[in-house]
Scaffold this motif. Sequence first.
Motif, PDB file in Angstrom:
ATOM      1  N   LEU A 291     -16.370  47.059   9.709  1.00 46.22           N
ATOM      2  CA  LEU A 291     -15.563  46.273   8.776  1.00 46.22           C
ATOM      3  C   LEU A 291     -14.084  46.544   9.034  1.00 46.22           C
ATOM      4  O   LEU A 291     -13.423  47.266   8.279  1.00 46.22           O
ATOM      5  CB  LEU A 291     -15.949  46.672   7.342  1.00 46.22           C
ATOM      6  CG  LEU A 291     -17.461  46.654   7.055  1.00 46.22           C
ATOM      7  CD1 LEU A 291     -17.807  47.432   5.794  1.00 46.22           C
ATOM      8  CD2 LEU A 291     -17.966  45.237   6.930  1.00 46.22           C
ATOM      9  N   PRO A 292     -13.548  45.977  10.110  1.00 55.18           N
ATOM     10  CA  PRO A 292     -12.193  46.365  10.519  1.00 55.18           C
ATOM     11  C   PRO A 292     -11.107  45.989   9.525  1.00 55.18           C
ATOM     12  O   PRO A 292     -10.031  46.587   9.547  1.00 55.18           O
ATOM     13  CB  PRO A 292     -11.992  45.626  11.849  1.00 55.18           C
ATOM     14  CG  PRO A 292     -13.078  44.620  11.947  1.00 55.18           C
ATOM     15  CD  PRO A 292     -14.191  45.062  11.061  1.00 55.18           C
ATOM     16  N   GLY A 293     -11.393  45.034   8.638  1.00 54.25           N
ATOM     17  CA  GLY A 293     -10.404  44.707   7.605  1.00 54.25           C
ATOM     18  C   GLY A 293     -10.114  45.927   6.749  1.00 54.25           C
ATOM     19  O   GLY A 293      -8.981  46.114   6.270  1.00 54.25           O
ATOM     20  N   THR A 298      -6.310  49.986   4.988  1.00 54.09           N
ATOM     21  CA  THR A 298      -6.171  51.354   4.476  1.00 54.09           C
ATOM     22  C   THR A 298      -5.477  52.240   5.523  1.00 54.09           C
ATOM     23  O   THR A 298      -5.387  53.447   5.340  1.00 54.09           O
ATOM     24  CB  THR A 298      -7.540  51.963   4.106  1.00 54.09           C
ATOM     25  OG1 THR A 298      -8.380  51.979   5.273  1.00 54.09           O
ATOM     26  CG2 THR A 298      -8.234  51.163   3.041  1.00 54.09           C
ATOM     27  N   ARG A 299      -5.003  51.619   6.580  1.00 48.10           N
ATOM     28  CA  ARG A 299      -4.355  52.347   7.688  1.00 48.10           C
ATOM     29  C   ARG A 299      -5.200  53.534   8.120  1.00 48.10           C
ATOM     30  O   ARG A 299      -4.719  54.651   8.267  1.00 48.10           O
ATOM     31  CB  ARG A 299      -2.966  52.832   7.281  1.00 48.10           C
ATOM     32  CG  ARG A 299      -1.931  51.760   7.352  1.00 48.10           C
ATOM     33  CD  ARG A 299      -0.592  52.311   7.860  1.00 48.10           C
ATOM     34  NE  ARG A 299       0.412  51.262   7.873  1.00 48.10           N
ATOM     35  CZ  ARG A 299       1.545  51.297   7.183  1.00 48.10           C
ATOM     36  NH1 ARG A 299       1.845  52.327   6.435  1.00 48.10           N
ATOM     37  NH2 ARG A 299       2.393  50.295   7.271  1.00 48.10           N
ATOM     38  N   ALA A 300      -6.482  53.262   8.321  1.00 47.81           N
ATOM     39  CA  ALA A 300      -7.398  54.338   8.705  1.00 47.81           C
ATOM     40  C   ALA A 300      -7.728  54.214  10.185  1.00 47.81           C
ATOM     41  O   ALA A 300      -7.417  53.207  10.827  1.00 47.81           O
ATOM     42  CB  ALA A 300      -8.673  54.249   7.868  1.00 47.81           C
ATOM     43  N   GLU A 301      -8.399  55.216  10.680  1.00 48.45           N
ATOM     44  CA  GLU A 301      -8.798  55.217  12.086  1.00 48.45           C
ATOM     45  C   GLU A 301      -9.871  54.140  12.294  1.00 48.45           C
ATOM     46  O   GLU A 301     -10.708  53.915  11.422  1.00 48.45           O
ATOM     47  CB  GLU A 301      -9.281  56.644  12.364  1.00 48.45           C
ATOM     48  CG  GLU A 301     -10.422  56.855  13.241  1.00 48.45           C
ATOM     49  CD  GLU A 301     -10.898  58.330  13.165  1.00 48.45           C
ATOM     50  OE1 GLU A 301     -11.986  58.565  13.675  1.00 48.45           O
ATOM     51  OE2 GLU A 301     -10.217  59.199  12.598  1.00 48.45           O
ATOM     52  N   TRP A 302      -9.833  53.466  13.443  1.00 49.18           N
ATOM     53  CA  TRP A 302     -10.770  52.373  13.704  1.00 49.18           C
ATOM     54  C   TRP A 302     -12.171  52.909  13.986  1.00 49.18           C
ATOM     55  O   TRP A 302     -12.305  53.942  14.648  1.00 49.18           O
ATOM     56  CB  TRP A 302     -10.332  51.564  14.937  1.00 49.18           C
ATOM     57  CG  TRP A 302      -8.992  50.935  14.789  1.00 49.18           C
ATOM     58  CD1 TRP A 302      -7.829  51.346  15.385  1.00 49.18           C
ATOM     59  CD2 TRP A 302      -8.658  49.804  13.987  1.00 49.18           C
ATOM     60  NE1 TRP A 302      -6.802  50.532  14.994  1.00 49.18           N
ATOM     61  CE2 TRP A 302      -7.275  49.574  14.129  1.00 49.18           C
ATOM     62  CE3 TRP A 302      -9.389  48.956  13.148  1.00 49.18           C
ATOM     63  CZ2 TRP A 302      -6.600  48.543  13.490  1.00 49.18           C
ATOM     64  CZ3 TRP A 302      -8.731  47.932  12.505  1.00 49.18           C
ATOM     65  CH2 TRP A 302      -7.358  47.729  12.669  1.00 49.18           C
ATOM     66  N   PRO A 303     -13.212  52.193  13.545  1.00 48.04           N
ATOM     67  CA  PRO A 303     -14.560  52.562  13.994  1.00 48.04           C
ATOM     68  C   PRO A 303     -14.669  52.295  15.501  1.00 48.04           C
ATOM     69  O   PRO A 303     -14.032  51.369  16.010  1.00 48.04           O
ATOM     70  CB  PRO A 303     -15.490  51.629  13.214  1.00 48.04           C
ATOM     71  CG  PRO A 303     -14.641  50.630  12.537  1.00 48.04           C
ATOM     72  CD  PRO A 303     -13.201  51.012  12.666  1.00 48.04           C
ATOM     73  N   CYS A 334     -11.210  39.529  11.776  1.00 49.74           N
ATOM     74  CA  CYS A 334     -12.014  40.729  12.099  1.00 49.74           C
ATOM     75  C   CYS A 334     -12.372  40.747  13.589  1.00 49.74           C
ATOM     76  O   CYS A 334     -12.378  41.817  14.216  1.00 49.74           O
ATOM     77  CB  CYS A 334     -13.275  40.765  11.234  1.00 49.74           C
ATOM     78  SG  CYS A 334     -12.879  41.003   9.488  1.00 49.74           S
ATOM     79  N   ILE A 335     -12.667  39.577  14.144  1.00 47.83           N
ATOM     80  CA  ILE A 335     -12.975  39.501  15.580  1.00 47.83           C
ATOM     81  C   ILE A 335     -11.756  39.969  16.384  1.00 47.83           C
ATOM     82  O   ILE A 335     -11.875  40.784  17.316  1.00 47.83           O
ATOM     83  CB  ILE A 335     -13.371  38.057  15.972  1.00 47.83           C
ATOM     84  CG1 ILE A 335     -14.760  37.740  15.416  1.00 47.83           C
ATOM     85  CG2 ILE A 335     -13.316  37.855  17.487  1.00 47.83           C
ATOM     86  CD1 ILE A 335     -15.187  36.290  15.583  1.00 47.83           C
ATOM     87  N   ALA A 336     -10.590  39.480  16.008  1.00 47.95           N
ATOM     88  CA  ALA A 336      -9.378  39.847  16.753  1.00 47.95           C
ATOM     89  C   ALA A 336      -9.132  41.355  16.684  1.00 47.95           C
ATOM     90  O   ALA A 336      -8.811  41.993  17.689  1.00 47.95           O
ATOM     91  CB  ALA A 336      -8.177  39.069  16.210  1.00 47.95           C
ATOM     92  N   LEU A 337      -9.305  41.939  15.505  1.00 47.25           N
ATOM     93  CA  LEU A 337      -9.105  43.395  15.371  1.00 47.25           C
ATOM     94  C   LEU A 337     -10.129  44.160  16.209  1.00 47.25           C
ATOM     95  O   LEU A 337      -9.791  45.155  16.869  1.00 47.25           O
ATOM     96  CB  LEU A 337      -9.241  43.828  13.902  1.00 47.25           C
ATOM     97  CG  LEU A 337      -8.184  43.333  12.916  1.00 47.25           C
ATOM     98  CD1 LEU A 337      -8.502  43.863  11.519  1.00 47.25           C
ATOM     99  CD2 LEU A 337      -6.782  43.766  13.336  1.00 47.25           C
ATOM    100  N   ASP A 341      -8.690  46.577  18.943  1.00 49.39           N
ATOM    101  CA  ASP A 341      -8.611  47.993  18.568  1.00 49.39           C
ATOM    102  C   ASP A 341      -9.929  48.760  18.531  1.00 49.39           C
ATOM    103  O   ASP A 341      -9.933  49.960  18.278  1.00 49.39           O
ATOM    104  CB  ASP A 341      -7.945  48.118  17.188  1.00 49.39           C
ATOM    105  CG  ASP A 341      -6.461  47.802  17.270  1.00 49.39           C
ATOM    106  OD1 ASP A 341      -5.790  48.384  18.132  1.00 49.39           O
ATOM    107  OD2 ASP A 341      -5.988  46.962  16.486  1.00 49.39           O
ATOM    108  N   MET A 342     -11.045  48.076  18.737  1.00 54.84           N
ATOM    109  CA  MET A 342     -12.320  48.786  18.599  1.00 54.84           C
ATOM    110  C   MET A 342     -13.140  48.759  19.872  1.00 54.84           C
ATOM    111  O   MET A 342     -14.311  49.139  19.861  1.00 54.84           O
ATOM    112  CB  MET A 342     -13.111  48.200  17.423  1.00 54.84           C
ATOM    113  CG  MET A 342     -12.479  48.575  16.079  1.00 54.84           C
ATOM    114  SD  MET A 342     -12.877  47.449  14.743  1.00 54.84           S
ATOM    115  CE  MET A 342     -14.650  47.401  14.831  1.00 54.84           C
TER     116      MET A 342
END
Length: 407
Positions: A291-293, A298-303, A334-337, A341-342
Amino acid sequence: MSPETIPGPTPDPADGKKRADTTAITNIATLVTNDPSLGSGPLGLIQDAAIVIDGDRIGWVGPSSKAPTTDNRLDAGGRAVVPGFVDSHSHLVFAGDRTAEFNARMSGQSYSAGGIRTTVAATRAASNNELNANVARYVAEARRQGTTTIEIKSGYGLTTEDEARALTIASVHTDEVTYLGAHIVAPEFADRPEAYVDLVTGPMLDACAPHARWIDVFCERGAFDGDQARAILTAGKRAGLLPRVHANQLTHGPGVQLAVELDAASADHCTHLTDADVDALAGGSTVATLLPGAEFSTRAEWPDARRLLDAGAVVALSTDCNPGSSFTSSMPFCIALAVRDMGMTPDEALWSATAGGAAALRRTDVGRLSPGARANLALLDAPSHVHLAYRPGVPLVSAVWQDGELV
Ligand code: NIG
Ligand code: FE
């Protein structure tokens, strides 16, 4: 339940008279079928393709030059067609928003499960009509961005009455309804969490089970621990609900292992995983839903999608649309993220946002465009699905069909 009524679905003028006409969409530059037997690669890609919508189903796919005669014909003009997105994780039954909390986070504050209480208060205070209008608005917003199947959770009521009404409202908009009475311990039970678990697994479950297909639990520090989560999911299973789990979002924890142990359809978030968690997901039938959104907001680390894919896990992408941790309804975002980034390729991200979501909901009728599947599809203002990541933030979805209807 308050005496106020919950509005039903808008009556379909064609109700009772099933649409029987056929429509061919021709001159499609790239058609993503997600059926490898129909085209190239895991996405079953067909170039210069056509697709036939027959009532509410896909009737035929193949080369544009071989398209059969149909009642209606539409020229895609060299654009791409993809399966409608399957968003398998959202929290749309809520009132209010949490702009201030987002602002504080973007000034350096960290996210915690506690913010949910703000939305619980606003949701309890809202009327059925307000809540229903909110859900309708966000479902329509998602649909404009290509989402044709959406799962919706309760979880901002946290009383028997408020959870049951949330599920009743969600049911107006989707068949994929999830009971999340175990989102956090209700404020009234703050110093008696075990009594709240008794409520969630007892009278609240009895009132909610008839309105839901799924049961979910937020297994996390500040919400429910592994033992509580097991008790909640097991009770749900006994009541006929199928489990899914908010797992390993903010910290390492027992959520993923529990999801696999209970054969949950999906372990959602999967941001903090040990090697054992990855192995468990790769070896079981539980989909890893990312759930990259949430990490964005939350400016958290990416899965790490790459790690999961390389291990052989099935990965889904979803929005987690909610007013706290991820206030986006956009699957293209979400696809773009996920691509940027993932570690996902554009093909993998497209698959995860469609067929992956279908797997996370244990559905075989959506997430693919092969004969017999539901006619849920999106026409993109682009020659291929890769543009969803290549042109981030651009509204590329130009038309959407749901169950064969242009919506
Ligand atoms: O999936 N993690 C738990 N639930 C939501 C957040 C809900 C909220 O912050 O209101 C999530 O991120
Ligand atoms: Fe969530």
